[in-house]
Design a protein around this motif. Structure first.
Motif, PDB file in Angstrom:
ATOM      1  N   HIS A  56       1.935  10.758  16.490  1.00  0.00           N
ATOM      2  CA  HIS A  56       2.569   9.613  15.819  1.00  0.00           C
ATOM      3  C   HIS A  56       4.020   9.515  16.299  1.00  0.00           C
ATOM      4  N   PRO A  57       4.244   8.972  17.494  1.00  0.00           N
ATOM      5  CA  PRO A  57       5.587   9.024  18.093  1.00  0.00           C
ATOM      6  C   PRO A  57       6.596   8.014  17.553  1.00  0.00           C
ATOM      7  N   LEU A  58       6.154   7.008  16.781  1.00  0.00           N
ATOM      8  CA  LEU A  58       7.081   5.983  16.311  1.00  0.00           C
ATOM      9  C   LEU A  58       7.344   6.088  14.818  1.00  0.00           C
ATOM     10  N   CYS A  59       8.555   5.732  14.423  1.00  0.00           N
ATOM     11  CA  CYS A  59       8.955   5.717  13.019  1.00  0.00           C
ATOM     12  C   CYS A  59       8.179   4.615  12.296  1.00  0.00           C
ATOM     13  N   VAL A  60       7.478   4.985  11.223  1.00  0.00           N
ATOM     14  CA  VAL A  60       6.656   3.995  10.517  1.00  0.00           C
ATOM     15  C   VAL A  60       7.496   2.945   9.804  1.00  0.00           C
ATOM     16  N   ARG A  61       8.653   3.298   9.300  1.00  0.00           N
ATOM     17  CA  ARG A  61       9.501   2.313   8.607  1.00  0.00           C
ATOM     18  C   ARG A  61      10.137   1.331   9.584  1.00  0.00           C
ATOM     19  N   THR A  69      11.301   2.656  17.194  1.00  0.00           N
ATOM     20  CA  THR A  69      12.217   3.787  17.242  1.00  0.00           C
ATOM     21  C   THR A  69      11.407   5.074  17.285  1.00  0.00           C
ATOM     22  N   ALA A  70      11.832   5.998  18.113  1.00  0.00           N
ATOM     23  CA  ALA A  70      11.137   7.283  18.208  1.00  0.00           C
ATOM     24  C   ALA A  70      11.274   8.059  16.902  1.00  0.00           C
ATOM     25  N   ALA A  71      10.173   8.608  16.435  1.00  0.00           N
ATOM     26  CA  ALA A  71      10.181   9.436  15.233  1.00  0.00           C
ATOM     27  C   ALA A  71      10.625  10.849  15.612  1.00  0.00           C
ATOM     28  N   THR A  72      11.453  11.448  14.784  1.00  0.00           N
ATOM     29  CA  THR A  72      11.938  12.800  15.048  1.00  0.00           C
ATOM     30  C   THR A  72      11.686  13.741  13.871  1.00  0.00           C
ATOM     31  N   TRP A  93       1.890  12.987   4.967  1.00  0.00           N
ATOM     32  CA  TRP A  93       2.940  13.029   5.979  1.00  0.00           C
ATOM     33  C   TRP A  93       3.150  11.653   6.581  1.00  0.00           C
ATOM     34  N   GLN A  94       4.374  11.401   7.029  1.00  0.00           N
ATOM     35  CA  GLN A  94       4.679  10.204   7.806  1.00  0.00           C
ATOM     36  C   GLN A  94       5.758  10.540   8.825  1.00  0.00           C
ATOM     37  N   ALA A  95       5.689   9.878   9.962  1.00  0.00           N
ATOM     38  CA  ALA A  95       6.663  10.088  11.028  1.00  0.00           C
ATOM     39  C   ALA A  95       7.832   9.129  10.814  1.00  0.00           C
ATOM     40  N   LEU A  96       9.040   9.674  10.758  1.00  0.00           N
ATOM     41  CA  LEU A  96      10.236   8.863  10.549  1.00  0.00           C
ATOM     42  C   LEU A  96      11.323   9.255  11.550  1.00  0.00           C
ATOM     43  N   CYS A  97      12.212   8.295  11.832  1.00  0.00           N
ATOM     44  CA  CYS A  97      13.410   8.634  12.601  1.00  0.00           C
ATOM     45  C   CYS A  97      14.383   9.302  11.628  1.00  0.00           C
ATOM     46  N   LYS A  98      15.386   9.958  12.138  1.00  0.00           N
ATOM     47  CA  LYS A  98      16.331  10.685  11.277  1.00  0.00           C
ATOM     48  C   LYS A  98      17.019   9.748  10.295  1.00  0.00           C
ATOM     49  N   SER A  99      17.396   8.570  10.750  1.00  0.00           N
ATOM     50  CA  SER A  99      18.089   7.617   9.893  1.00  0.00           C
ATOM     51  C   SER A  99      17.219   7.194   8.707  1.00  0.00           C
TER      52      SER A  99
END
Length: 116
Positions: A56-61, A69-72, A93-99
């Motif tokens: 899941h490489p992208l931020c879901v939000r 945006t790349a999820a980290t 679980w969900q993939a999110l960017c740091k922001s």
């Protein structure tokens, strides 16, 4: 045996020297938080969260808003608060960017909504 050198207190603007993170004056403002490993984020979590981010490489939000945006960070949708079922359940679980993760943690997790 030599002692470790004292270092400045981590509280903003405090000039006091201490052998810990905070001086005696500010220790009560900053309660000790267990290490990440003690809170369940050890080697198993590192391995599983990296694998999850590969799938899941992208931020879901961000993606929901049309941004790519790349999820980290792997975030728990419902905070686990020590519950092992919620901690290890991938559907939580969900993939999110740091922001986005920081924003979610600051708003939702710090101000929980209690449902009765």
């Amino acid at each position: 045996m030599p002692r470790k050198a004292l270092k400045p207190c981590k509280h903003p603007g405090c000039p006091n020297l201490t052998d810990g993170l905070y001086c005696a004056e500010h220790q009560f403002l900053h309660p000790d938080r267990p290490s990440a490993a003690k809170r369940g984020y050890g080697s198993r979590w590192q391995r599983l969260s990296k694998a999850y981010l590969r799938r899941h490489p992208l931020c879901v939000r961000c993606k929901a808003q049309g941004r790519f945006t790349a999820a980290t960070v792997v975030d728990h949708i419902i905070p686990h608060r020590g519950d092992p079922h919620l901690m290890w359940d991938e559907s939580n679980w969900q993939a999110l960017c740091k922001s986005c993760h920081d924003h979610k943690t600051w708003t939702e997790d710090r101000n929980p909504v209690y449902r009765y």
